[in-house]
Design an enzyme around this catalytic site. Structure first.
Site, PDB file in Angstrom:
ATOM      1  N   ARG A 146      -9.139   2.050   6.670  1.00 23.54           N
ATOM      2  CA  ARG A 146      -8.571   2.385   5.354  1.00 23.54           C
ATOM      3  C   ARG A 146      -9.612   2.199   4.235  1.00 23.54           C
ATOM      4  O   ARG A 146      -9.647   2.973   3.277  1.00 23.54           O
ATOM      5  CB  ARG A 146      -7.360   1.482   5.098  1.00 23.54           C
ATOM      6  CG  ARG A 146      -6.648   1.824   3.819  1.00 23.54           C
ATOM      7  CD  ARG A 146      -5.384   1.015   3.666  1.00 23.54           C
ATOM      8  NE  ARG A 146      -4.602   1.462   2.541  1.00 23.54           N
ATOM      9  CZ  ARG A 146      -4.081   0.649   1.632  1.00 23.54           C
ATOM     10  NH1 ARG A 146      -4.272  -0.656   1.721  1.00 23.54           N
ATOM     11  NH2 ARG A 146      -3.382   1.132   0.629  1.00 23.54           N
TER      12      ARG A 146
ATOM     13  N   HIS B 193      -2.247   5.829  10.436  1.00 24.33           N
ATOM     14  CA  HIS B 193      -1.067   4.968  10.275  1.00 24.33           C
ATOM     15  C   HIS B 193      -0.414   4.639  11.618  1.00 24.33           C
ATOM     16  O   HIS B 193       0.718   4.181  11.662  1.00 24.33           O
ATOM     17  CB  HIS B 193      -0.057   5.619   9.326  1.00 24.33           C
ATOM     18  CG  HIS B 193      -0.475   5.544   7.886  1.00 24.33           C
ATOM     19  ND1 HIS B 193       0.310   5.948   6.843  1.00 24.33           N
ATOM     20  CD2 HIS B 193      -1.626   5.102   7.317  1.00 24.33           C
ATOM     21  CE1 HIS B 193      -0.335   5.759   5.696  1.00 24.33           C
ATOM     22  NE2 HIS B 193      -1.506   5.259   5.954  1.00 24.33           N
TER      23      HIS B 193
ATOM     24  N   HIS C 228     -10.541   4.802   1.311  1.00 26.48           N
ATOM     25  CA  HIS C 228     -10.425   4.497  -0.122  1.00 26.48           C
ATOM     26  C   HIS C 228     -11.778   4.518  -0.819  1.00 26.48           C
ATOM     27  O   HIS C 228     -11.851   4.733  -2.031  1.00 26.48           O
ATOM     28  CB  HIS C 228      -9.719   3.156  -0.320  1.00 26.48           C
ATOM     29  CG  HIS C 228      -8.232   3.256  -0.160  1.00 26.48           C
ATOM     30  ND1 HIS C 228      -7.339   2.519  -0.892  1.00 26.48           N
ATOM     31  CD2 HIS C 228      -7.480   4.036   0.649  1.00 26.48           C
ATOM     32  CE1 HIS C 228      -6.098   2.837  -0.541  1.00 26.48           C
ATOM     33  NE2 HIS C 228      -6.161   3.746   0.409  1.00 26.48           N
TER      34      HIS C 228
ATOM     35  N   ASN D 263      -4.884  -0.131  -4.514  1.00 22.56           N
ATOM     36  CA  ASN D 263      -5.776  -1.079  -3.842  1.00 22.56           C
ATOM     37  C   ASN D 263      -5.391  -2.531  -4.057  1.00 22.56           C
ATOM     38  O   ASN D 263      -5.683  -3.388  -3.215  1.00 22.56           O
ATOM     39  CB  ASN D 263      -7.217  -0.922  -4.377  1.00 22.56           C
ATOM     40  CG  ASN D 263      -7.894   0.326  -3.857  1.00 22.56           C
ATOM     41  OD1 ASN D 263      -7.550   0.818  -2.792  1.00 22.56           O
ATOM     42  ND2 ASN D 263      -8.860   0.835  -4.605  1.00 22.56           N
TER      43      ASN D 263
HETATM   44  C1  HEM Z   1      -1.738  10.668   3.263  1.00 28.01           C
HETATM   45  C2  HEM Z   1      -1.818   9.828   2.275  1.00 28.01           C
HETATM   46  C3  HEM Z   1      -1.792   8.342   2.456  1.00 28.01           C
HETATM   47  C4  HEM Z   1      -0.992   7.469   1.791  1.00 28.01           C
HETATM   48  C5  HEM Z   1       0.034   7.819   0.712  1.00 28.01           C
HETATM   49  C6  HEM Z   1      -1.272   6.148   2.293  1.00 28.01           C
HETATM   50  C7  HEM Z   1      -0.653   4.994   1.855  1.00 28.01           C
HETATM   51  C8  HEM Z   1      -0.769   3.774   2.464  1.00 28.01           C
HETATM   52  C9  HEM Z   1      -0.028   2.605   2.097  1.00 28.01           C
HETATM   53  C10 HEM Z   1       0.980   2.519   0.954  1.00 28.01           C
HETATM   54  C11 HEM Z   1      -0.371   1.617   2.969  1.00 28.01           C
HETATM   55  C12 HEM Z   1       0.175   0.184   2.985  1.00 28.01           C
HETATM   56  C13 HEM Z   1      -0.652  -0.673   2.058  1.00 28.01           C
HETATM   57  C14 HEM Z   1      -0.047  -2.015   1.778  1.00 28.01           C
HETATM   58  O1  HEM Z   1       1.139  -2.196   1.944  1.00 28.01           O
HETATM   59  O2  HEM Z   1      -0.817  -2.947   1.371  1.00 28.01           O
HETATM   60  C15 HEM Z   1      -1.338   2.157   3.870  1.00 28.01           C
HETATM   61  C16 HEM Z   1      -1.944   1.466   4.898  1.00 28.01           C
HETATM   62  C17 HEM Z   1      -2.897   1.988   5.707  1.00 28.01           C
HETATM   63  N1  HEM Z   1      -3.505   3.222   5.569  1.00 28.01           N
HETATM   64 FE1  HEM Z   1      -2.855   4.724   4.440  1.00 28.01          FE
HETATM   65  N2  HEM Z   1      -2.235   6.247   3.247  1.00 28.01           N
HETATM   66  C18 HEM Z   1      -2.602   7.559   3.374  1.00 28.01           C
HETATM   67  C19 HEM Z   1      -3.587   8.065   4.178  1.00 28.01           C
HETATM   68  C20 HEM Z   1      -4.416   7.301   4.956  1.00 28.01           C
HETATM   69  C21 HEM Z   1      -5.620   7.754   5.573  1.00 28.01           C
HETATM   70  C22 HEM Z   1      -6.203   9.151   5.410  1.00 28.01           C
HETATM   71  C23 HEM Z   1      -6.122   6.712   6.265  1.00 28.01           C
HETATM   72  C24 HEM Z   1      -7.385   6.622   7.080  1.00 28.01           C
HETATM   73  C25 HEM Z   1      -8.020   7.651   7.571  1.00 28.01           C
HETATM   74  C26 HEM Z   1      -5.220   5.605   6.097  1.00 28.01           C
HETATM   75  C27 HEM Z   1      -5.318   4.393   6.716  1.00 28.01           C
HETATM   76  C28 HEM Z   1      -4.434   3.348   6.547  1.00 28.01           C
HETATM   77  C29 HEM Z   1      -4.419   2.178   7.389  1.00 28.01           C
HETATM   78  C30 HEM Z   1      -5.240   1.974   8.643  1.00 28.01           C
HETATM   79  C31 HEM Z   1      -3.464   1.302   6.852  1.00 28.01           C
HETATM   80  C32 HEM Z   1      -3.132  -0.121   7.320  1.00 28.01           C
HETATM   81  C33 HEM Z   1      -4.118  -1.054   6.635  1.00 28.01           C
HETATM   82  C34 HEM Z   1      -4.003  -2.511   6.970  1.00 28.01           C
HETATM   83  O3  HEM Z   1      -3.221  -2.908   7.836  1.00 28.01           O
HETATM   84  O4  HEM Z   1      -4.738  -3.297   6.338  1.00 28.01           O
HETATM   85  N3  HEM Z   1      -4.210   5.990   5.267  1.00 28.01           N
HETATM   86  N4  HEM Z   1      -1.581   3.464   3.547  1.00 28.01           N
END
Ligand code: HEM
Length: 321
Positions: free
Chosen positions: A63, A194, A67, A95
């Site tokens: 992630r 995800h 970002h 973030n």
């Molecule tokens: C399509 C649009 C996307 C949205 C709206 C989005 C939104 C989010 C949100 C809200 C979270 C939870 C954050 C939290 O609760 O602290 C999250 C977690 C995550 N996102 Fe996304 N995301 C998107 C696309 C992506 C992409 C493109 C990637 C990587 C290529 C990604 C990788 C991740 C990962 C791996 C997590 C878990 C992180 C952790 O456990 O620390 N996301 N995302």
């Protein structure tokens, strides 16, 4: 001036602008082959140590690369702390208290600096960390192109504008990715990240209490650890993919087809819109998901890098030199 020569001048100017944008030095996998051949194995080992300690770190690092790349390009800007001259990206809503892994990048950087001082950029370390993470959690691998340099500035407002929100609708998501020259299919493939990692209650509360395109049993289960209005619990975590939360596989897409997407932005990918077919196809065919995820990660890693004499190689990833 005759209108035909005016047109010719405009065409030449456009060609010039195009070549300026596209003829900058490009990234290459063997960028450090002569200047720091140890860099790649050193980084890999630092990343593996961190994930062995905490498996979620693989998700956090993937992630972090996303970002980084979506704001000013893949330039390590996400790692910068605030300075008197700029407010960095870490406190942008998407973030704040959410991105993780910066200390793992610091540790990798420290290990590399000990061998090759000021050669390897923080932006490249983040890109390598994403690939190393995917490999560690049974996901695909890819060849990381290198040679990015680090930014000397970061921009909170840009982060707030360019990063997607968990509450975004499909058209907004498609538009945000299109701004980075990633199409809807690439967005769907990248969202497959995800399939690992966690989200905080605050990011999915609206969905589990108010939305109707959700499996009732799943919503009920998630509500147990995410009450509708207790602010002390907004940081409670839930897995983005409850089936295989530590494995980068295609279960995410199967979940979406069962209306078990955790975030609003997850479920909109399978909710009667133009991306339904892509979700269905990735849910059936893991190898096409792996291939497209890897290709899209490489493309994402190519967003507006600083190369040549632009930017700098930071000594410490959280601060400019
Ligand atoms: C399509 C649009 C996307 C949205 C709206 C989005 C939104 C989010 C949100 C809200 C979270 C939870 C954050 C939290 O609760 O602290 C999250 C977690 C995550 N996102 Fe996304 N995301 C998107 C696309 C992506 C992409 C493109 C990637 C990587 C290529 C990604 C990788 C991740 C990962 C791996 C997590 C878990 C992180 C952790 O456990 O620390 N996301 N995302």
């Amino acid at each position: 001036m005759a209108s035909s020569s005016k047109l010719a001048l405009i065409a030449i100017a456009m060609l010039f602008a195009f070549s300026l944008k596209h003829c900058q030095a490009s990234l290459t996998p063997n960028y450090y082959d002569y200047t720091c051949p140890q860099a790649i194995p050193i980084i890999r080992s630092a990343i593996r140590i961190a994930i062995a300690k905490e498996r979620r770190m693989a998700a956090s690092l993937i992630r972090l690369h996303f970002h980084d790349c979506f704001v000013q390009g893949c330039d390590g800007s996400v790692l910068l702390k605030d300075t008197p001259w700029f407010t960095g990206e870490q406190t942008a809503l998407q973030n704040n208290n959410s991105i993780r892994g910066m200390e793992v990048i610091d540790a990798a950087k420290w290990a590399v600096e000990a061998v090759c001082p000021k050669i390897v950029s923080c932006a490249d370390i983040v890109a390598l960390a994403a690939k190393d993470s995917s490999e560690y959690v049974n996901g695909p691998t890819w060849t990381v192109k290198l040679g990015r340099r680090d930014s000397t500035t970061a921009n909170k407002d840009l982060a707030a504008a360019d990063l997607p929100f968990g509450g975004d609708n499909l058209d907004v998501l498609i538009a945000k990715f299109a701004r980075k020259e990633l199409n809807a299919k690439e967005m769907v493939a990248l969202s497959g990240a995800h399939t690992i990692g966690q989200a905080q209650c605050v990011t999915f509360r609206g969905r589990i209490y108010n939305e109707t395109n959700i499996d009732p049993g799943f919503a009920l289960h998630r509500r147990r650890n995410c009450p509708p209005s207790n602010n002390a619990e907004i940081t409670n975590l839930a897995p983005l993919d409850p089936v295989t939360p530590n494995s980068l596989d295609n279960k995410y897409y199967k979940n979406l087809m069962q209306r078990r997407g955790l975030l609003h932005s997850d479920q909109v990918l399978f909710n009667g819109g133009e991306t339904d077919g892509m979700v269905a196809s990735y849910s059936r065919d893991p190898s096409s998901f792996y291939a497209d995820f890897a290709t899209a990660m490489v493309k994402m890693g190519d967003i507006d890098p600083l190369t040549g004499s632009s930017g700098q190689i930071r000594k410490i990833c959280s601060a400019i030199n």
